[in-house]
Design an enzyme around this catalytic site. Sequence first.
Site, PDB file in Angstrom:
ATOM      1  N   ILE A   1     -20.672  -8.807  -8.799  1.00 24.87           N
ATOM      2  CA  ILE A   1     -21.204  -7.640  -7.656  1.00 24.87           C
ATOM      3  C   ILE A   1     -22.697  -7.227  -8.570  1.00 24.87           C
ATOM      4  CG2 ILE A   1     -21.080  -5.562  -6.590  1.00 24.87           C
ATOM      5  CD1 ILE A   1     -17.898  -5.814  -6.754  1.00 24.87           C
TER       6      ILE A   1
ATOM      7  N   GLY B   1     -24.583  -4.842 -15.254  1.00 22.65           N
ATOM      8  CA  GLY B   1     -25.106  -3.565 -15.578  1.00 22.65           C
ATOM      9  C   GLY B   1     -25.648  -3.813 -17.134  1.00 22.65           C
TER      10      GLY B   1
ATOM     11  N   ALA C   1     -21.537  -3.530 -18.497  1.00 22.32           N
ATOM     12  CA  ALA C   1     -20.341  -3.938 -18.106  1.00 22.32           C
ATOM     13  C   ALA C   1     -20.694  -5.025 -17.020  1.00 22.32           C
ATOM     14  CB  ALA C   1     -19.363  -2.889 -17.705  1.00 22.32           C
TER      15      ALA C   1
ATOM     16  N   ASP D   1     -24.063  10.344 -17.337  1.00 21.70           N
ATOM     17  CA  ASP D   1     -25.111   9.639 -16.720  1.00 21.70           C
ATOM     18  C   ASP D   1     -25.284   9.549 -15.138  1.00 21.70           C
ATOM     19  OD1 ASP D   1     -26.664   7.560 -16.642  1.00 21.70           O
ATOM     20  OD2 ASP D   1     -25.494   5.805 -16.914  1.00 21.70           O
TER      21      ASP D   1
END
Lengths: 331, 207
Positions: B6, B9, B12, B123
């Site tokens: 999907i 990042g 991860a 974050d």
Amino acid sequence: MICLGIEGTAHSYGVGIITNEKKHCNVLANIIHTYQPPQGGIHPREAANHHVTYADQIIKEALTHAHLTLPDIDLISFSQGPGLGPCLRTAATAARALALTLNKPLIGVNHCVAHLEIGRGTIPACTNPILLYVSGANTQIIGFAEGKYRVFGETLDIGIGNCLDKFGRYVNLAFPAGPKIETLAQQGTTYYPLPYTIKGMDVAFSGLLTGAQQYISRHKPLKDICYSIQETTFAALTEVTERAMAHTEKKQVLLGGGVASNTRLRDMVKTMADERHAQFFVPRKDLCIDNGAMIAWLGYVMHIHGHTMTIKQSKINQRYRTDMVEVTWYA
Amino acid sequence: MPNNIIYQGAEAILTKTTYHNLPAVQKQRIPKSYRIKEIDTPLITYRTKEEAKLIIEARSAGVPVPLIYDIDQKNGILLLEYLSGPRIKDILNNLENSVLETICQKIGKNIAMLHNHDLIHGDITTSNMIYQDTQIFFIDFGLGSKTTELEAKGVDLHVLMEAFESTHSQKTHCFSWVMDGYRTHYTGKSKAVEQKIHEIVKRGRYR
């Protein structure tokens, strides 16, 4: 067009002369003279006195190196900020005097933006990077977004170079301590845990500095502490750079600033870039450290895009933030 | 890239999978070869564990977060409920002001409810919020912590303020709506938090 740039934000006084080859930068001369404090850190007034002493000599050296004379210069550029007030004033005064004497246009530029633009100017493949700008005072993650260079991340306390220098002073390494710490770190083998501080895309180093000093007072080997400092701080910097790249979806990373000379930092950022299938760039060394050529180049770029400045507007700005510059030339 | 990924990042990889026939997301933290093992391994284990703990606590604080289906600390894997909605980052710039105001107030409410329980996200950016069923889901607690410190709460909000400035520069007024929601729902002294944010801005370089 030939532009002469004067850099004087901190301890280095530099004069660069550039010309453009189509859209790229050709450095004709880049002479840098650095103030070496007899002990301790940089005293702004002492550094400014150094700049005054060398102001005309370095300009002459740059001209000789470029095989030019003053009338050949078309534009005078200088570092308007951010930096140490007395130093900035010295560079600005020299630039104003030249511009008025030669009756040539004057332009003041942002020092941090110049670090990024010299990468784009001298490395043709480097078009849209995230800049990891690491020097004594400055530690910023910069990228272009929505009309300006945005600071996506920065240090919340001290710059990385400053952190290394402070540790250096604590263990009696002469200024600048970075290269000496790098040499010692290469002999280090044991990692001593230090605070790894990341908040969003920001970093902080003061806790780590205290931690490193505590290891010294516990008589741990200096080479291992240097190794631990480098591994921890540079990994944190690489991580926030990667975060900024993921966040902005940029596929290029550029290094700049004096600490960009460090081979371990270069290795880490390059490894990160490779793993993301991104391109890694670092300008040649004299264009990474504070220098006049980058000031000249940004002055040129802004000038041809219609930026002008009167003597009255050429007042220095110690707190000239990266995101205060309207970037009209980015393409 | 396999098509069940999907999103990749900075730290991860998110892949779509299932958990007992329920659509799920596997969040796998990737070891970084630029970091020495002595830093990398503990960091991944720590962040995976902390993230799971914080998601659970955030849920009991009433903040919309994905369910945790499974956790493998050692390998840095979290198995989470799949959220199909868009990220706030991707829709924010195209929203009308009236809708935007409601959304921002909800964001502020979420942050306040976290802070009421001394939970720090660490974050808060618009990339880490998902809009689904009129709710704002908070994701990615990997840099989070639990602390009563005012400083941490201030930094938490400051990160979002910077995100609005850098990613949604035409929509920076959003932050004041976020603060409206925050003030309404924060049970501590919101004045003190706002004072702290101001202090953090001033502390930044060249401010």
